[in-house]
Write an enzyme that holds these catalytic residues in place. Structure first.
Site, PDB file in Angstrom:
ATOM      1  N   THR A 237       0.851  -1.196   0.000  1.00  0.00           N
ATOM      2  CA  THR A 237       0.000   0.000   0.000  1.00  0.00           C
ATOM      3  C   THR A 237       0.886   1.245   0.000  1.00  0.00           C
ATOM      4  O   THR A 237       1.859   1.323   0.758  1.00  0.00           O
ATOM      5  CB  THR A 237      -0.914  -0.004   1.245  1.00  0.00           C
ATOM      6  OG1 THR A 237      -1.682  -1.205   1.195  1.00  0.00           O
ATOM      7  CG2 THR A 237      -1.838   1.203   1.277  1.00  0.00           C
ATOM      8  N   CYS A 325      33.428   5.094  12.165  1.00  0.00           N
ATOM      9  CA  CYS A 325      34.076   4.400  13.270  1.00  0.00           C
ATOM     10  C   CYS A 325      33.535   2.982  13.363  1.00  0.00           C
ATOM     11  O   CYS A 325      32.370   2.773  13.683  1.00  0.00           O
ATOM     12  CB  CYS A 325      33.813   5.153  14.561  1.00  0.00           C
ATOM     13  SG  CYS A 325      34.806   4.528  15.899  1.00  0.00           S
TER      14      CYS A 325
END
Ligand code: PLP
Length: 394
Positions: A237, A325
């Site tokens: 949808t 990181c």
């Protein structure tokens, strides 16, 4: 402290007009576009109006637009869908080493399924050579996927030439234009593009909605299966408020791409000139001229990009770094490594990306604090002790 937002390549603030346009589809026009009663039809009308607006921005027909859940999904759909629909014996794709992970990780998954992938290198400015594309195409090639503009360094690729090569060789050409749409003019038919991905939140629209342009006649398998939405090309949808927001953002972008680019370019050039002239041992990354109007990216010798980002955050500037990181160590970005930069230089990457609400005053404020932050971080950094001049970043 009010933060100055210089991270428009990560996401853009939804424009007030976009938010206003979305509200009726949350409050009143909340129907399911597949329902055939009046409530559903009203929602369908909203979706189709948005489709027309996105098509107008790209210069294509409305039924060449498939709404998706994001730019990432559009990229996944293009690659996986084209390979799934390829004729027998066609099992090779060509892409570049500097693509977004939405492309690279999808290509890796396809490799695991037996598809051969060529990852083209780039020059020091991040440019793909159309001749290399030509050489990489074989009789087995299904598609070439080269991004329109890079998200880290802003380099704009020679899309028209690459598309021409693909057309001559009879292979599909897909471009991830997530960073480019709304920032540079795009005409998919004039440029011979077969498939193009975009994302609403990079052009002042909402998050969680994107689109894939699929040229009429291009065979591509559905990526999300289920119901028959989007002419059977993408089940589920529809995210009506998101699609309406994308439509409004596309309408505004169509009217304003040139003026917005002019505004951004002025700020970008002031940033680049100011940073390079006021801070030693900083280099511009990406192409000096063929770059997104809103992207100023650098590598700063002797500092970690993330420390720079956090220190700028503390004094009120939102910017970004290409390094991420992971497991406690800074991993230099794959894009900067592909440019040939050594890892210790690539770790000092900084991306400043401006947008429509930024001002010249904000750029000046940034330029006032930037050199002293770099000086302080260099003084603290072990890298500064072993400093040696490194080619490509001076
Ligand atoms: N492609 C590029 C070049 C991008 O910059 C991004 C987002 O940063 C994406 C794809 C993914 O878009 P989305 O956030 O809509 O999934």
């Amino acid at each position: 402290m009010e933060q100055v937002y210089f991270d428009h390549a990560a996401t853009t603030p939804p424009r007030p007009e976009v938010i206003e346009a979305m509200l009726p589809s949350l409050r009143e026009r909340w129907g399911n576009p597949s329902s055939i009663h009046a409530t559903g039809v009203r929602a369908l009308e909203e979706v189709e109006r948005a489709r027309e607006r996105v098509a107008a921005l790209l210069g294509c027909l409305p039924d060449e637009i498939v709404f998706t859940g994001s730019g990432t999904e559009a990229d996944n759909h293009a690659l996986v869908g084209a390979c799934a629909a390829a004729k027998p014996g066609k099992d090779h794709i060509v892409t570049s080493q500097i693509e977004h992970h939405a492309i690279l990780h999808t290509a890796q998954i396809l490799e695991a399924r037996g598809v051969q992938v060529t990852y083209l290198g780039v020059d020091a400015a991040g440019m793909v050579d159309p001749d290399e594309v030509r050489k990489a195409i074989t009789d087995r090639t299904v598609m070439v996927s080269i991004m329109h503009a890079n998200n880290e360094i802003g380099t704009i690729q020679p899309i028209a030439e690459i598309a021409r090569v693909c057309r001559e060789r009879g292979v599909l050409f897909h471009t991830d234009a997530v960073q480019a749409v709304g920032h540079v003019p795009i005409d998919v038919h004039r440029r011979q593009i077969d498939l193009l991905s975009l994302s609403a939140h990079k052009l002042y629209g909402p998050k969680g909605v994107g689109a894939l342009f699929v040229r009429k006649g291009v065979r591509i398998a559905s990526f999300i299966t289920g119901g028959g939405q989007e002419l059977g090309r993408r089940a589920s949808t529809e995210n009506v408020p998101g699609i309406v927001g994308l439509g409004e953002a596309a309408k505004l972008a169509r009217e304003e791409t040139d003026s917005a680019a002019g505004h951004d370019r002025g700020l970008r050039d002031a940033l680049i000139q100011g940073v390079l002239s006021r801070t030693p041992e900083v280099a511009l990354t990406g192409h000096p001229t063929q770059r997104l109007p809103n992207n100023a990216s650098f590598c700063v010798k002797g500092v970690e990009g993330e420390s720079l980002l956090l220190n700028l955050d503390l004094v009120g500037f939102a910017v970004s770094s290409g390094s991420a990181c992971t497991s406690g160590a800074m991993d230099p970005s794959h894009v900067l490594l592909a440019l040939g930069l050594p890892p210790e230089i690539a770790r000092g990457s900084l991306r400043v990306s401006v947008g429509r609400d930024n001002t010249r005053d904000q750029v000046e404020q940034f330029l006032e604090v930037f050199p002293s932050i770099v000086r302080r971080l260099r003084a603290m950094s072990p890298a500064s002790v072993a400093s040696e001049v490194t080619p490509g970043c001076q």
